[in-house]
Design a protein around this motif. Structure first.
Motif, PDB file in Angstrom:
ATOM      1  N   UNK A 129     -14.152  13.397 113.233  1.00 35.98           N
ATOM      2  CA  UNK A 129     -12.829  12.734 112.582  1.00 35.98           C
ATOM      3  C   UNK A 129     -11.940  13.989 112.242  1.00 35.98           C
ATOM      4  N   UNK A 130     -11.081  14.155 113.287  1.00 33.46           N
ATOM      5  CA  UNK A 130     -10.097  15.308 113.155  1.00 33.46           C
ATOM      6  C   UNK A 130      -9.199  14.951 112.286  1.00 33.46           C
ATOM      7  N   UNK A 131      -8.697  13.536 112.226  1.00 35.36           N
ATOM      8  CA  UNK A 131      -7.302  13.510 111.170  1.00 35.36           C
ATOM      9  C   UNK A 131      -7.945  13.606 109.809  1.00 35.36           C
ATOM     10  N   UNK A 132      -9.201  13.124 109.465  1.00 34.38           N
ATOM     11  CA  UNK A 132      -9.826  13.288 108.152  1.00 34.38           C
ATOM     12  C   UNK A 132      -9.857  14.669 107.849  1.00 34.38           C
ATOM     13  N   UNK A 152      -8.809   6.537 106.343  1.00 32.72           N
ATOM     14  CA  UNK A 152      -9.608   5.344 105.797  1.00 32.72           C
ATOM     15  C   UNK A 152      -9.432   3.976 106.641  1.00 32.72           C
ATOM     16  N   UNK A 153      -8.269   3.957 107.149  1.00 34.74           N
ATOM     17  CA  UNK A 153      -7.992   2.741 107.870  1.00 34.74           C
ATOM     18  C   UNK A 153      -9.032   2.687 109.335  1.00 34.74           C
ATOM     19  N   UNK A 154      -8.941   3.846 110.140  1.00 38.09           N
ATOM     20  CA  UNK A 154      -9.605   4.082 111.290  1.00 38.09           C
ATOM     21  C   UNK A 154     -11.086   4.326 111.031  1.00 38.09           C
ATOM     22  N   UNK A 163     -18.586   5.914 105.001  1.00 33.95           N
ATOM     23  CA  UNK A 163     -17.567   5.157 103.988  1.00 33.95           C
ATOM     24  C   UNK A 163     -17.501   6.154 102.865  1.00 33.95           C
ATOM     25  N   UNK A 164     -18.350   6.683 102.394  1.00 32.26           N
ATOM     26  CA  UNK A 164     -18.165   7.523 101.173  1.00 32.26           C
ATOM     27  C   UNK A 164     -17.079   8.651 101.298  1.00 32.26           C
ATOM     28  N   UNK A 165     -17.495   9.358 102.578  1.00 33.64           N
ATOM     29  CA  UNK A 165     -16.771  10.290 102.930  1.00 33.64           C
ATOM     30  C   UNK A 165     -15.226  10.131 103.010  1.00 33.64           C
ATOM     31  N   UNK A 166     -14.923   8.863 103.602  1.00 35.46           N
ATOM     32  CA  UNK A 166     -13.565   8.551 103.702  1.00 35.46           C
ATOM     33  C   UNK A 166     -13.084   8.305 102.157  1.00 35.46           C
ATOM     34  N   UNK A 167     -13.700   7.876 101.182  1.00 32.89           N
ATOM     35  CA  UNK A 167     -13.143   7.673 100.065  1.00 32.89           C
ATOM     36  C   UNK A 167     -13.004   8.960  99.458  1.00 32.89           C
ATOM     37  N   UNK A 168     -13.713   9.713  99.506  1.00 34.06           N
ATOM     38  CA  UNK A 168     -13.386  11.012  98.832  1.00 34.06           C
ATOM     39  C   UNK A 168     -12.356  12.071  99.642  1.00 34.06           C
ATOM     40  N   UNK A 169     -12.152  11.642 100.819  1.00 29.37           N
ATOM     41  CA  UNK A 169     -11.317  12.493 101.655  1.00 29.37           C
ATOM     42  C   UNK A 169      -9.790  11.851 100.909  1.00 29.37           C
ATOM     43  N   UNK A 170      -9.795  10.370 100.837  1.00 27.03           N
ATOM     44  CA  UNK A 170      -8.526  10.012 100.391  1.00 27.03           C
ATOM     45  C   UNK A 170      -8.205  10.179  98.973  1.00 27.03           C
ATOM     46  N   UNK A 171      -9.279  10.523  98.117  1.00 25.34           N
ATOM     47  CA  UNK A 171      -8.995  10.853  96.665  1.00 25.34           C
ATOM     48  C   UNK A 171      -8.773  12.128  96.761  1.00 25.34           C
ATOM     49  N   UNK A 172      -9.232  13.150  97.440  1.00 23.04           N
ATOM     50  CA  UNK A 172      -8.817  14.550  97.398  1.00 23.04           C
ATOM     51  C   UNK A 172      -7.079  14.561  97.845  1.00 23.04           C
TER      52      UNK A 172
END
Length: 114
Positions: A29-32, A62-64, A76-85
């Motif tokens: 996930x390059x964007x993340x 998170x959307x993609x 899914x958990x990595x996306x949430x932590x990325x968004x919170x960060x």
């Protein structure tokens, strides 16, 4: 007879190895990753202007998310932590503007001259 069917050394029981159909490939996930890098950069430099692209990268990540295209469920958990960060970096960038007052511009009484 059942022993011959359960023998793992029997060459007639071999099957060709194939990856399951739900695993697309290793998901990068390059964007993340860019959003997390920018969030770390914001925490170090306190640059408010790169906080907003970081939040946009976090929301886009998170959307993609595609849970069926990656091993282990797609992160899914990595996306949430990325968004919170990313949101935490945004708050950390703007919080000093609200908490630190500019004392140097305050009017003070002049010192008496002897």
């Amino acid at each position: 007879m059942s022993k011959a069917l359960d023998d793992p050394r029997d060459a007639s029981l071999e099957t060709k190895y194939c990856v399951p159909g739900t695993w697309y490939s290793e998901n990068f996930d390059g964007i993340g990753t860019s959003g997390m890098f920018l969030s770390g950069l914001i925490m170090v430099t306190r640059n408010r202007y790169i906080a907003w692209p970081s939040v946009l990268f976090g929301i886009s990540s998170a959307i993609n998310v595609h849970p069926l295209r990656a091993k282990d469920g797609g992160g899914g958990a990595g996306t949430l932590s990325n968004l919170l960060l990313c949101f935490g970096a945004l708050i950390a960038a703007y919080l000093p503007m609200l908490m630190i007052s500019n004392v140097s511009n305050a009017t003070t009484a002049p010192l008496p001259t002897p």
